[in-house]
Motif scaffolding. Structure first.
Motif: not given
Length: 455
Positions: A156, A182, A184-185, A331, A360, A365
């Motif tokens: 992640r 992922h 956003e991370r 995804s 995520e 998004e």
């Protein structure tokens, strides 16, 4: 092996296997108490011993172990289990293949394991046990006679795959593709690519690196990525510049056949439809060849592979409806691939898609969901059913092409039962429905209704 201190036991205690779950613990296991956001495995250590565990790890900051519980006191129970897995791996002559990527890693893992199983005793990752807890458990579950292990590596954020690859020390590493999960991370697709390429940090000298050559980020970042001084890089993909490319692709609802690099033989078959699955099968070809397997044996392995559930799993409902269950995760890239697969399938009266939220994805998004909606075309897909708050953007983007009356595009914010009921009104025995969504949407519940009711 775990840098611990024995309490309440002696050298007569023999440990056989490791478990973190009192529900599945077996006699002789070492119990590993994992600490989560809402639970503490230490609370169940006494129960584990009562069910037959030989001993437990015990994190020092949790006070003294319960009376009568043999324990190994460590600073961090999870880190101790990871050290234990790394030490056990070094004791075995096992050869390890590590597989990562934004999408397709589980299916690719299954294909590689099936290929190697034609000749060797193979152990592979079960389910989604591919993280800092799951991968060490998979290693510790290996029989000492295991010749190959095919281990999936998930992440992640940065540093997670580096940890896993340092534990596993793979002899071959595979990166399937770079997507948007992922975001956003990790901030960007470049960040995701860097995180996936951490798998090379633990790669053995002279090992194989098979990667998707259609992804320019991987080739661009490879020179600056920490890696062994010597490795064999093999690029696979649909593009002409790759070392392995598919040719002669033929597809039906039960699977795909193809050859490699324009050669007539052998003809490979996988029990999975979809060009993206064919591309990932090339990774299994690369791994098999690297370990000295003949193409004919590789072809036999691919033909017999059994994919993990809910990944383009073809089901036949009691009504005769064909269901493509791809509800395990989603995804933008994997959803695009599944939609393209549905468009290409022949022999069905109507094609229906049920799409759930893709999670995520960070600040973009809504854009990613609108892009999926724009891919849907009424001449190739007859009905669109969207589920979840984010999937409203899918429905809105698809609606102009399908007509403003909304009869062929429906959005359900939170009611799966109503969604399944509306699908039932239009789905017949000669139709096919694709179900795709992120794990958190639990769209397998919709699939289950299709499979248990006469539509």
């Amino acid at each position: 092996m775990v840098s611990g201190e024995a309490r309440g036991g002696d050298e007569t205690i023999v440990v056989r296997g490791v478990s973190k779950d009192t529900r599945t613990i077996e006699a002789g296991n070492l119990y590993v108490p994992i600490i989560g956001a809402k639970f503490d495995g230490h609370d169940y250590a006494k129960e584990a011993i009562g069910k037959g565990a030989a001993a437990t790890l015990w994190q020092r900051d949790r006070g003294a172990p319960p009376e009568g519980v043999p324990a190994i006191v460590v600073d961090d129970s999870l880190a101790a289990m990871q050290r234990l897995a790394a030490a056990y791996r070094r004791q075995l002559p096992v050869r390890i293949v590590g597989v990562t990527g934004s999408n397709g890693k589980t299916t690719t893992k299954d294909m590689i394991a099936a290929v190697l199983a034609e000749r060797y005793n193979v152990h592979k990752t079960e389910g989604n046990l591919n993280g800092d807890i799951g991968l060490p458990l998979m290693i510790l579950q290996m029989d000492e006679r295991t010749e190959f292990a095919v281990l999936e590596m998930g992440m992640r954020g940065f540093g997670e795959i580096e940890l896993l690859t340092r534990i596993a020390k793979p002899e071959a590493a595979v990166v399937t593709m770079i997507g948007e999960a992922h975001m956003e991370r990790l901030g960007s697709r470049e960040g995701i690519a860097k995180a996936k390429l951490e798998i090379l940090i633990g790669l053995e000298e002279g090992g194989l690196f098979a990667y998707n050559g259609d992804e320019p980020l991987l080739a661009a970042l490879l020179p600056s990525t920490p890696k062994p001084e010597s490795l064999r890089a093999v690029r696979f993909g649909a593009g002409a510049g790759n070392d392995l490319t598919p040719s002669g692709i033929a597809m039906d609802a039960d699977g795909s056949t193809f050859t490699v690099n324009g050669e007539k033989e052998p003809v490979y078959r996988i029990p999975l439809p979809g060009r993206h699955n064919v591309v990932n099968a090339l990774a299994a070809v690369a791994v098999g060849r690297f370990f000295g397997m003949a193409d004919e044996a590789i072809a036999r392995g691919l033909a017999t592979m059994r994919p993990t559930g809910m990944r383009i799993e073809r089901l036949r409902a009691p009504s005769g409806l064909t269901v493509l269950n791809d509800a395990y995760n989603a995804s933008p890239s994997s959803t695009r691939a599944s939609i393209e697969l549905l468009k290409e399938l022949e022999g069905f009266r109507r094609k229906i898609v049920v799409l759930g939220d893709m999670l995520e994805l960070g600040d973009r998004e809504a854009d990613f969901h609108r892009e999926i909606g724009a891919l849907l075309a009424p001449d190739r897909i007859d009905y669109v059913f969207a589920y979840g708050p984010l999937s409203k953007h899918i429905a809105e983007a698809a609606l102009p092409a399908y007509g403003e009356d909304g009869s062929r595009v429906r959005w359900f914010p939170d009611d799966k039962q109503s969604l399944a009921g509306e699908v039932a009104k239009v789905a017949g025995p000669d139709d096919v429905v694709l179900v795709k969504g992120s794990r958190g949407m639990r769209l397998e519940e919709v699939v289950q209704r299709f499979m248990t009711e006469q539509l």
